[in-house]
Structures are given as structure tokens and as C-alpha cells.
Design a protein around this motif. Structure first.
Motif, PDB file in Angstrom:
ATOM      1  N   LEU A 133       0.810  -1.217   0.000  1.00 13.61           N
ATOM      2  CA  LEU A 133       0.000   0.000   0.000  1.00 13.61           C
ATOM      3  C   LEU A 133       0.847   1.272   0.000  1.00 13.61           C
ATOM      4  O   LEU A 133       0.343   2.336  -0.363  1.00 13.61           O
ATOM      5  CB  LEU A 133      -0.962  -0.016   1.194  1.00 13.61           C
ATOM      6  N   ARG A 134       2.111   1.158   0.367  1.00 16.17           N
ATOM      7  CA  ARG A 134       3.015   2.292   0.140  1.00 16.17           C
ATOM      8  C   ARG A 134       3.277   2.476  -1.347  1.00 16.17           C
ATOM      9  O   ARG A 134       3.481   3.596  -1.820  1.00 16.17           O
ATOM     10  CB  ARG A 134       4.343   2.066   0.879  1.00 16.17           C
ATOM     11  N   THR A 135       3.276   1.361  -2.057  1.00 20.11           N
ATOM     12  CA  THR A 135       3.518   1.416  -3.509  1.00 20.11           C
ATOM     13  C   THR A 135       2.246   1.736  -4.280  1.00 20.11           C
ATOM     14  O   THR A 135       2.274   2.485  -5.265  1.00 20.11           O
ATOM     15  CB  THR A 135       4.089   0.062  -3.989  1.00 20.11           C
ATOM     16  N   TYR A 136       1.115   1.184  -3.826  1.00 17.81           N
ATOM     17  CA  TYR A 136      -0.172   1.379  -4.508  1.00 17.81           C
ATOM     18  C   TYR A 136      -1.210   1.888  -3.496  1.00 17.81           C
ATOM     19  O   TYR A 136      -2.155   1.169  -3.137  1.00 17.81           O
ATOM     20  CB  TYR A 136      -0.652   0.064  -5.119  1.00 17.81           C
ATOM     21  N   PRO A 137      -1.081   3.121  -3.042  1.00 24.77           N
ATOM     22  CA  PRO A 137      -1.993   3.608  -1.985  1.00 24.77           C
ATOM     23  C   PRO A 137      -3.431   3.802  -2.443  1.00 24.77           C
ATOM     24  O   PRO A 137      -4.334   3.883  -1.592  1.00 24.77           O
ATOM     25  CB  PRO A 137      -1.367   4.947  -1.592  1.00 24.77           C
ATOM     26  N   TYR A 138      -3.658   3.887  -3.749  1.00 23.31           N
ATOM     27  CA  TYR A 138      -5.021   4.152  -4.232  1.00 23.31           C
ATOM     28  C   TYR A 138      -5.819   2.881  -4.499  1.00 23.31           C
ATOM     29  O   TYR A 138      -6.966   2.968  -4.945  1.00 23.31           O
ATOM     30  CB  TYR A 138      -4.973   5.003  -5.509  1.00 23.31           C
ATOM     31  N   CYS A 139      -5.238   1.730  -4.225  1.00 20.80           N
ATOM     32  CA  CYS A 139      -5.970   0.469  -4.395  1.00 20.80           C
ATOM     33  C   CYS A 139      -6.850   0.253  -3.167  1.00 20.80           C
ATOM     34  O   CYS A 139      -6.492  -0.475  -2.229  1.00 20.80           O
ATOM     35  CB  CYS A 139      -4.998  -0.696  -4.575  1.00 20.80           C
ATOM     36  N   GLU A 164      -8.875   4.174   8.725  1.00 16.34           N
ATOM     37  CA  GLU A 164      -8.521   5.593   8.792  1.00 16.34           C
ATOM     38  C   GLU A 164      -7.300   5.898   7.928  1.00 16.34           C
ATOM     39  O   GLU A 164      -7.254   6.933   7.242  1.00 16.34           O
ATOM     40  CB  GLU A 164      -8.268   6.003  10.245  1.00 16.34           C
ATOM     41  N   ARG A 165      -6.338   5.027   7.933  1.00 15.69           N
ATOM     42  CA  ARG A 165      -5.163   5.201   7.069  1.00 15.69           C
ATOM     43  C   ARG A 165      -5.565   5.166   5.598  1.00 15.69           C
ATOM     44  O   ARG A 165      -5.095   5.982   4.780  1.00 15.69           O
ATOM     45  CB  ARG A 165      -4.136   4.105   7.351  1.00 15.69           C
ATOM     46  N   GLY A 166      -6.431   4.236   5.263  1.00 16.39           N
ATOM     47  CA  GLY A 166      -6.871   4.123   3.871  1.00 16.39           C
ATOM     48  C   GLY A 166      -7.619   5.344   3.394  1.00 16.39           C
ATOM     49  O   GLY A 166      -7.429   5.812   2.262  1.00 16.39           O
ATOM     50  N   LEU A 167      -8.460   5.902   4.269  1.00 21.21           N
ATOM     51  CA  LEU A 167      -9.247   7.063   3.870  1.00 21.21           C
ATOM     52  C   LEU A 167      -8.414   8.337   3.786  1.00 21.21           C
ATOM     53  O   LEU A 167      -8.791   9.279   3.108  1.00 21.21           O
ATOM     54  CB  LEU A 167     -10.422   7.249   4.837  1.00 21.21           C
ATOM     55  N   LYS A 168      -7.272   8.356   4.468  1.00 16.04           N
ATOM     56  CA  LYS A 168      -6.348   9.465   4.266  1.00 16.04           C
ATOM     57  C   LYS A 168      -5.688   9.372   2.894  1.00 16.04           C
ATOM     58  O   LYS A 168      -5.394  10.388   2.254  1.00 16.04           O
ATOM     59  CB  LYS A 168      -5.284   9.469   5.355  1.00 16.04           C
ATOM     60  N   ALA A 169      -5.471   8.139   2.453  1.00 15.10           N
ATOM     61  CA  ALA A 169      -4.838   7.932   1.144  1.00 15.10           C
ATOM     62  C   ALA A 169      -5.830   8.150   0.006  1.00 15.10           C
ATOM     63  O   ALA A 169      -5.479   8.745  -1.022  1.00 15.10           O
ATOM     64  CB  ALA A 169      -4.250   6.520   1.062  1.00 15.10           C
ATOM     65  N   VAL A 170      -7.075   7.679   0.166  1.00 10.83           N
ATOM     66  CA  VAL A 170      -8.092   7.809  -0.899  1.00 10.83           C
ATOM     67  C   VAL A 170      -9.402   8.314  -0.281  1.00 10.83           C
ATOM     68  O   VAL A 170     -10.370   7.561  -0.138  1.00 10.83           O
ATOM     69  CB  VAL A 170      -8.301   6.458  -1.632  1.00 10.83           C
ATOM     70  N   PRO A 171      -9.457   9.589   0.073  1.00 16.10           N
ATOM     71  CA  PRO A 171     -10.645  10.105   0.755  1.00 16.10           C
ATOM     72  C   PRO A 171     -11.898  10.140  -0.122  1.00 16.10           C
ATOM     73  O   PRO A 171     -13.009  10.257   0.417  1.00 16.10           O
ATOM     74  CB  PRO A 171     -10.226  11.527   1.151  1.00 16.10           C
ATOM     75  N   LEU A 172     -11.750  10.042  -1.425  1.00 16.13           N
ATOM     76  CA  LEU A 172     -12.912  10.103  -2.320  1.00 16.13           C
ATOM     77  C   LEU A 172     -13.443   8.725  -2.698  1.00 16.13           C
ATOM     78  O   LEU A 172     -14.317   8.618  -3.568  1.00 16.13           O
ATOM     79  CB  LEU A 172     -12.544  10.868  -3.598  1.00 16.13           C
ATOM     80  N   SER A 173     -12.957   7.685  -2.058  1.00 17.20           N
ATOM     81  CA  SER A 173     -13.413   6.331  -2.389  1.00 17.20           C
ATOM     82  C   SER A 173     -14.750   6.034  -1.701  1.00 17.20           C
ATOM     83  O   SER A 173     -14.798   5.817  -0.478  1.00 17.20           O
ATOM     84  CB  SER A 173     -12.370   5.296  -1.965  1.00 17.20           C
ATOM     85  N   VAL A 174     -15.803   6.025  -2.484  1.00 15.13           N
ATOM     86  CA  VAL A 174     -17.127   5.709  -1.939  1.00 15.13           C
ATOM     87  C   VAL A 174     -17.143   4.291  -1.388  1.00 15.13           C
ATOM     88  O   VAL A 174     -17.680   4.028  -0.295  1.00 15.13           O
ATOM     89  CB  VAL A 174     -18.208   5.882  -3.028  1.00 15.13           C
ATOM     90  N   GLU A 175     -16.552   3.357  -2.114  1.00 18.65           N
ATOM     91  CA  GLU A 175     -16.543   1.948  -1.701  1.00 18.65           C
ATOM     92  C   GLU A 175     -15.865   1.779  -0.347  1.00 18.65           C
ATOM     93  O   GLU A 175     -16.353   1.031   0.504  1.00 18.65           O
ATOM     94  CB  GLU A 175     -15.837   1.103  -2.753  1.00 18.65           C
ATOM     95  N   LEU A 176     -14.748   2.450  -0.166  1.00 19.24           N
ATOM     96  CA  LEU A 176     -14.033   2.301   1.098  1.00 19.24           C
ATOM     97  C   LEU A 176     -14.818   2.926   2.249  1.00 19.24           C
ATOM     98  O   LEU A 176     -14.871   2.355   3.355  1.00 19.24           O
ATOM     99  CB  LEU A 176     -12.647   2.947   0.988  1.00 19.24           C
ATOM    100  N   TRP A 177     -15.459   4.064   1.990  1.00 16.76           N
ATOM    101  CA  TRP A 177     -16.280   4.684   3.029  1.00 16.76           C
ATOM    102  C   TRP A 177     -17.450   3.776   3.422  1.00 16.76           C
ATOM    103  O   TRP A 177     -17.735   3.595   4.618  1.00 16.76           O
ATOM    104  CB  TRP A 177     -16.816   6.031   2.549  1.00 16.76           C
ATOM    105  N   VAL A 178     -18.100   3.222   2.440  1.00 14.32           N
ATOM    106  CA  VAL A 178     -19.249   2.348   2.733  1.00 14.32           C
ATOM    107  C   VAL A 178     -18.794   1.118   3.529  1.00 14.32           C
ATOM    108  O   VAL A 178     -19.472   0.690   4.480  1.00 14.32           O
ATOM    109  CB  VAL A 178     -19.963   1.943   1.431  1.00 14.32           C
TER     110      VAL A 178
END
Length: 245
Positions: A133-139, A164-178
Motif C-alpha cells: 500500500l506504500r507502492t499502490y496507496p489508491y488500491c 482511517e489510514r486508507g481514507l487518508k490515502a483515498v478520501p474520495l473512495s465511496v466503496e471504502l467509506w461504505v
């Protein structure tokens, strides 16, 4: 007669003297020779003794074979990749080597992640997930996998930290928020009786979510989840106002 006797006597005397002298000389020469011979032998014996003594006294300067420590084999990569007492398998090591050599080898990353998930060991799995995830943080899908892994093998708190770490990396991810909201509501329902502070915690998460990605494409899934969860009429009206404004 006297002369001859004298001569003879003299001859005898001379002869006697000569013989005596020669004998004495011969004896002296023999004695000298013997003495010299003895001296020579003694000298040789002394030289031999000196050489023997020198040989005994001189340190042995011949090169002695030094006992070198046997070369140690390089540590196996399996031991190098040890984390929290868990050793990686040979297959995991193979894919680790591949991604370290070429971090853009996405196929090797996914295979490695599958292996550590199946093994279920926290140490190696965290190391692999963090490196990936350091290499591909937007996955965002792998942030979900990571959080689910922590929930299963560690705790809800550890899973929450990953979300919380993931949402800092991709805050616009609807899937991750859900996914995060589903996790939070499930955890909240496990706590009985439900406390108002727990409801407020979930409500604040939904507000963060719609503020962060409520206008994104396919955010309808997020809004629907929010409306289904909220039971307070007052808050439902606020949600509709926010949605329609």
C-alpha cells in the motif's frame, strides 16, 4: 781404532741422538697430530652441539596452517524475512524477492498478498500489506482486505486504524467509506445496550463520508446507506436537506 771408535762412537752417538731426536720429533708430531685430531673431533662435536642447541632454541619458523573459520553460508532469505517469529515459506520468499526487485510487478504483489492472507500470520501479513500500500496507496480494495484481516486476526481497533489510514490515502473512495461504515455499524450493534455516544460516533462518520465524497459518481450507495441507518426523524430531515441542496 780410536778414531774409528770415535767415529763409530760418534756415529752411534749421532745415530742415537738422531734416532732419539727423530723419535722425539715423531712422538711430538704424533702427539700433536693426536692432539689436533682430538681437537678437531672436539671442535666438530662442539659445532654439532651448538647447532643442536640452536635448533632447540630457535622457534619453528615454518608456516603453520592457520585454522580459518569455515565460511558461513549466507543467511537464508527465509530467515531475513522473519517477522514476529513467523518465517515466510519458500513461495512467499520467491514473490517477496520479485517485488523487491521490481515493485511494479503487480501480479507478484497480488500472489504474495494471497499467500500471507491464507497463512493468517499477523507479522508477515502486515509487512506485506504495508509495503504494497506504500507502492499502490489508491488500491482501496486492498485497504478493505487489510482491515478485514486485522478484524479477523487482531481486533476491531486495529481494523479501524487501517480504515482511517486508507481514507487518508483515498478520501474520495465511496466503496471504502461504505465498507468502513458497515464495519462500524456492525461493531456498534455488538455492544449492548446501544449507547447514545455510539450512535453519535456512527453519525459523525456518515457526515464525514458525505462531506468527503457525497458528490462523487456513484455516491448514491453512500446516501442510501445513510438514510437506512438513521432512525431519528430530525436527523433524517437534515440528511434530505443536505442531499437536495
Amino acid at each position: 781404532m780410536e778414531d774409528s771408535e770415535g767415529v763409530d762412537g760418534g756415529s752411534v752417538a749421532i745415530t742415537s741422538n738422531g734416532d732419539s731426536g727423530e723419535a722425539e720429533v715423531g712422538r711430538e708430531k704424533g702427539s700433536a697430530a693426536v692432539t689436533n685430531g682430538e681437537s678437531g673431533v672436539s671442535g666438530m662435536e662442539m659445532e654439532i652441539d651448538q647447532e643442536n642447541n640452536a635448533a632447540e632454541q630457535e622457534p619453528d619458523t615454518a608456516p603453520q596452517p592457520t585454522t580459518q573459520p569455515e565460511p558461513q553460508a549466507p543467511p537464508a532469505e527465509e530467515e531475513e524475512e522473519e517477522e514476529c517469529g513467523d518465517k515466510l515459506s519458500s513461495e512467499e520468499i520467491k514473490y517477496w524477492s520479485a517485488v523487491k526487485e521490481n515493485p511494479s510487478d503487480f501480479s507478484s504483489w497480488t500472489l504474495l498478498l494471497q499467500l500471507v492472507e491464507q497463512k493468517g500470520k499477523l507479522g508477515p501479513a502486515r509487512e506485506v500489506f504495508d509495503a504494497f500500500l506504500r507502492t499502490y496507496p489508491y488500491c482501496y480494495g486492498y485497504w478493505k482486505k487489510y482491515a478485514d484481516f486485522e478484524k479477523k486476526h487482531s481486533s476491531n481497533e486495529a481494523a479501524k486504524e487501517v480504515f482511517e489510514r486508507g481514507l487518508k490515502a483515498v478520501p474520495l473512495s465511496v466503496e471504502l467509506w461504505v465498507h468502513y461504515l458497515n464495519f462500524a455499524t456492525a461493531a456498534q450493534q455488538q455492544r449492548q445496550p446501544e449507547a447514545e455516544e455510539d450512535l453519535e460516533e456512527i453519525r459523525s462518520l456518515y457526515k464525514r463520508a458525505v462531506e468527503g465524497c457525497g458528490l462523487e459518481y456513484r455516491s448514491s450507495k453512500l446516501w442510501n446507506s445513510y438514510l437506512e441507518w438513521e432512525k431519528s426523524p430530525q436527523h433524517l430531515l437534515a440528511i434530505y436537506d443536505n442531499l437536495l441542496s
